[in-house]
Design a protein around this motif. Sequence first.
Motif, PDB file in Angstrom:
ATOM      1  N   HIS A   4       0.837  -1.194   0.000  1.00 32.39           N
ATOM      2  CA  HIS A   4       0.000   0.000   0.000  1.00 32.39           C
ATOM      3  C   HIS A   4       0.883   1.258   0.000  1.00 32.39           C
ATOM      4  CE1 HIS A   4      -3.500   2.525   0.744  1.00 32.39           C
ATOM      5  NE2 HIS A   4      -2.833   3.110   1.723  1.00 32.39           N
ATOM      6  N   VAL A   5       2.080   1.136   0.606  1.00 35.21           N
ATOM      7  CA  VAL A   5       3.017   2.263   0.658  1.00 35.21           C
ATOM      8  C   VAL A   5       3.845   2.339  -0.622  1.00 35.21           C
ATOM      9  CG1 VAL A   5       4.921   3.323   1.939  1.00 35.21           C
ATOM     10  CG2 VAL A   5       3.137   2.065   3.160  1.00 35.21           C
ATOM     11  N   THR A   6       4.360   1.198  -1.083  1.00 37.83           N
ATOM     12  CA  THR A   6       5.177   1.157  -2.310  1.00 37.83           C
ATOM     13  C   THR A   6       4.627   0.080  -3.242  1.00 37.83           C
ATOM     14  OG1 THR A   6       6.736  -0.363  -1.231  1.00 37.83           O
ATOM     15  CG2 THR A   6       7.256   1.993  -1.169  1.00 37.83           C
ATOM     16  N   PRO A   7       3.547   0.372  -3.960  1.00 42.30           N
ATOM     17  CA  PRO A   7       2.921  -0.648  -4.812  1.00 42.30           C
ATOM     18  C   PRO A   7       3.821  -1.171  -5.933  1.00 42.30           C
ATOM     19  CG  PRO A   7       2.017   1.538  -5.247  1.00 42.30           C
ATOM     20  CD  PRO A   7       2.840   1.652  -4.007  1.00 42.30           C
ATOM     21  N   ASP A   8       4.805  -0.377  -6.359  1.00 39.29           N
ATOM     22  CA  ASP A   8       5.663  -0.805  -7.468  1.00 39.29           C
ATOM     23  C   ASP A   8       6.919  -1.539  -7.010  1.00 39.29           C
ATOM     24  OD1 ASP A   8       3.922   0.378  -9.302  1.00 39.29           O
ATOM     25  OD2 ASP A   8       4.916   2.330  -9.110  1.00 39.29           O
ATOM     26  N   ALA A   9       7.140  -1.587  -5.713  1.00 42.23           N
ATOM     27  CA  ALA A   9       8.354  -2.232  -5.209  1.00 42.23           C
ATOM     28  C   ALA A   9       8.068  -2.990  -3.924  1.00 42.23           C
ATOM     29  CB  ALA A   9       9.444  -1.180  -4.977  1.00 42.23           C
ATOM     30  N   PRO A  10       7.337  -4.086  -3.998  1.00 44.05           N
ATOM     31  CA  PRO A  10       7.035  -4.868  -2.785  1.00 44.05           C
ATOM     32  C   PRO A  10       8.316  -5.456  -2.188  1.00 44.05           C
ATOM     33  CG  PRO A  10       6.386  -6.072  -4.758  1.00 44.05           C
ATOM     34  CD  PRO A  10       6.762  -4.693  -5.208  1.00 44.05           C
ATOM     35  N   PRO A  11       8.570  -5.244  -0.900  1.00 48.87           N
ATOM     36  CA  PRO A  11       9.839  -5.699  -0.314  1.00 48.87           C
ATOM     37  C   PRO A  11       9.878  -7.174   0.069  1.00 48.87           C
ATOM     38  CG  PRO A  11       8.572  -4.529   1.327  1.00 48.87           C
ATOM     39  CD  PRO A  11       7.787  -4.431   0.053  1.00 48.87           C
ATOM     40  N   ILE A  12       8.721  -7.807   0.224  1.00 50.66           N
ATOM     41  CA  ILE A  12       8.694  -9.220   0.600  1.00 50.66           C
ATOM     42  C   ILE A  12       8.364 -10.066  -0.623  1.00 50.66           C
ATOM     43  CG2 ILE A  12       7.564 -10.990   2.005  1.00 50.66           C
ATOM     44  CD1 ILE A  12       7.168  -8.949   4.165  1.00 50.66           C
ATOM     45  N   ARG A  13       9.242 -11.008  -0.916  1.00 46.64           N
ATOM     46  CA  ARG A  13       9.054 -11.882  -2.071  1.00 46.64           C
ATOM     47  C   ARG A  13       8.848 -13.321  -1.615  1.00 46.64           C
ATOM     48  NH1 ARG A  13      13.552 -11.943  -6.287  1.00 46.64           N
ATOM     49  NH2 ARG A  13      12.073 -13.470  -7.130  1.00 46.64           N
ATOM     50  N   SER A  14       7.997 -14.023  -2.314  1.00 46.32           N
ATOM     51  CA  SER A  14       7.814 -15.449  -2.040  1.00 46.32           C
ATOM     52  C   SER A  14       8.713 -16.240  -2.987  1.00 46.32           C
ATOM     53  CB  SER A  14       6.356 -15.848  -2.238  1.00 46.32           C
ATOM     54  OG  SER A  14       5.942 -15.575  -3.560  1.00 46.32           O
ATOM     55  N   ILE A  15       9.401 -17.232  -2.440  1.00 51.21           N
ATOM     56  CA  ILE A  15      10.262 -18.114  -3.222  1.00 51.21           C
ATOM     57  C   ILE A  15       9.554 -19.455  -3.320  1.00 51.21           C
ATOM     58  CG2 ILE A  15      12.562 -19.092  -3.456  1.00 51.21           C
ATOM     59  CD1 ILE A  15      12.428 -16.002  -3.483  1.00 51.21           C
ATOM     60  N   TYR A  16       9.114 -19.801  -4.492  1.00 49.57           N
ATOM     61  CA  TYR A  16       8.260 -20.971  -4.684  1.00 49.57           C
ATOM     62  C   TYR A  16       8.892 -22.240  -4.097  1.00 49.57           C
ATOM     63  CZ  TYR A  16       5.390 -24.514  -6.944  1.00 49.57           C
ATOM     64  OH  TYR A  16       4.571 -25.585  -7.198  1.00 49.57           O
ATOM     65  N   GLY A  17       8.125 -22.906  -3.259  1.00 55.60           N
ATOM     66  CA  GLY A  17       8.557 -24.173  -2.673  1.00 55.60           C
ATOM     67  C   GLY A  17       9.549 -24.028  -1.529  1.00 55.60           C
ATOM     68  N   VAL A  18       9.924 -22.794  -1.185  1.00 58.76           N
ATOM     69  CA  VAL A  18      10.934 -22.592  -0.133  1.00 58.76           C
ATOM     70  C   VAL A  18      10.391 -21.747   0.998  1.00 58.76           C
ATOM     71  CG1 VAL A  18      13.263 -21.795   0.387  1.00 58.76           C
ATOM     72  CG2 VAL A  18      12.765 -22.751  -1.871  1.00 58.76           C
ATOM     73  N   GLY A  19      10.061 -20.486   0.713  1.00 61.45           N
ATOM     74  CA  GLY A  19       9.572 -19.614   1.770  1.00 61.45           C
ATOM     75  C   GLY A  19       9.527 -18.169   1.328  1.00 61.45           C
ATOM     76  N   TYR A  20      10.017 -17.266   2.182  1.00 56.73           N
ATOM     77  CA  TYR A  20       9.920 -15.831   1.915  1.00 56.73           C
ATOM     78  C   TYR A  20      11.222 -15.117   2.244  1.00 56.73           C
ATOM     79  CZ  TYR A  20       4.910 -16.830   1.969  1.00 56.73           C
ATOM     80  OH  TYR A  20       3.658 -17.340   1.707  1.00 56.73           O
ATOM     81  N   LYS A  21      11.425 -13.973   1.588  1.00 56.41           N
ATOM     82  CA  LYS A  21      12.583 -13.152   1.917  1.00 56.41           C
ATOM     83  C   LYS A  21      12.219 -11.675   1.804  1.00 56.41           C
ATOM     84  CE  LYS A  21      14.767 -12.877  -2.690  1.00 56.41           C
ATOM     85  NZ  LYS A  21      16.026 -13.070  -3.421  1.00 56.41           N
ATOM     86  N   TYR A  22      12.974 -10.858   2.525  1.00 58.70           N
ATOM     87  CA  TYR A  22      12.802  -9.404   2.497  1.00 58.70           C
ATOM     88  C   TYR A  22      13.937  -8.812   1.663  1.00 58.70           C
ATOM     89  CZ  TYR A  22      12.614  -4.540   4.115  1.00 58.70           C
ATOM     90  OH  TYR A  22      12.550  -3.164   4.156  1.00 58.70           O
ATOM     91  N   GLU A  23      13.577  -7.957   0.729  1.00 63.02           N
ATOM     92  CA  GLU A  23      14.580  -7.284  -0.099  1.00 63.02           C
ATOM     93  C   GLU A  23      14.548  -5.795   0.224  1.00 63.02           C
ATOM     94  OE1 GLU A  23      13.621  -8.299  -4.126  1.00 63.02           O
ATOM     95  OE2 GLU A  23      14.867 -10.103  -4.051  1.00 63.02           O
ATOM     96  N   SER A  24      15.670  -5.308   0.755  1.00 66.81           N
ATOM     97  CA  SER A  24      15.730  -3.887   1.092  1.00 66.81           C
ATOM     98  C   SER A  24      15.769  -3.064  -0.182  1.00 66.81           C
ATOM     99  CB  SER A  24      16.994  -3.602   1.916  1.00 66.81           C
ATOM    100  OG  SER A  24      17.043  -2.248   2.284  1.00 66.81           O
ATOM    101  N   PRO A  25      14.878  -2.068  -0.305  1.00 62.99           N
ATOM    102  CA  PRO A  25      14.855  -1.254  -1.526  1.00 62.99           C
ATOM    103  C   PRO A  25      16.178  -0.530  -1.741  1.00 62.99           C
ATOM    104  CG  PRO A  25      12.891  -0.896  -0.185  1.00 62.99           C
ATOM    105  CD  PRO A  25      13.846  -1.688   0.639  1.00 62.99           C
TER     106      PRO A  25
END
Length: 224
Positions: free
Chosen positions: A203-224
Amino acid sequence: MDAPFRILIVEDEPKLAALLGDYLKGAGFETAWIANGLEAMPAIRARLPDLILLDLMLPGRDGLDICRELRGFSAVPVIMMTARVEEIDRLLGLELGADDYICKPYSPREVVARCKAVLRRARPIAGEIQPLQIDEAAWRAVYHGVELDLTPVEFRLLRALSRSPGRVFSREQLLDGLYDDHRVVTDRTVDSHIKNLRRKLEHVTPDAPPIRSIYGVGYKYESP
């Protein structure tokens, strides 16, 4: 000129500790070394370092116990070092609070790189604007200047993910620290909370979501 960062090496293998010390000094760090787990907390309390490289298996007292006590009074960055891969979930548990881990055997150059990355997150460059600011004492998170309305579970998830940008956390690793009462929850519970958390961040940065899902593994945070 700023004083160099001081790194405390808690490692019972003298040759390995000396090698790490040489590489860290070569990178401009100040180092100190402790070989016995029983000596770690007195040394830390006497002079708090900027970062601790903490071996898991130590004589006298293990690294997990040391880290647990340390988190009772300090947020100093901790990188755990271990040859026991099965312990990794505990090392980065939400309650224990280690910032990163390195598996043995490792390259000293990798250790130096990890130290630089963790210290950069812990002490940003002066004047550098950090997109995510987390106040653990107030249970408050601000993202790009916007205070997020997070539930306690969402706050814990964001805190855990953002401590190690780029690192993928499995659902199992995230499950352990979701609730204070340690209730039994499923992978779908994590997915649901992550979905709500991502929605609030996007909602704050719609074009750059910081949390990504990695299929079959889990999640990670990417610092902008």
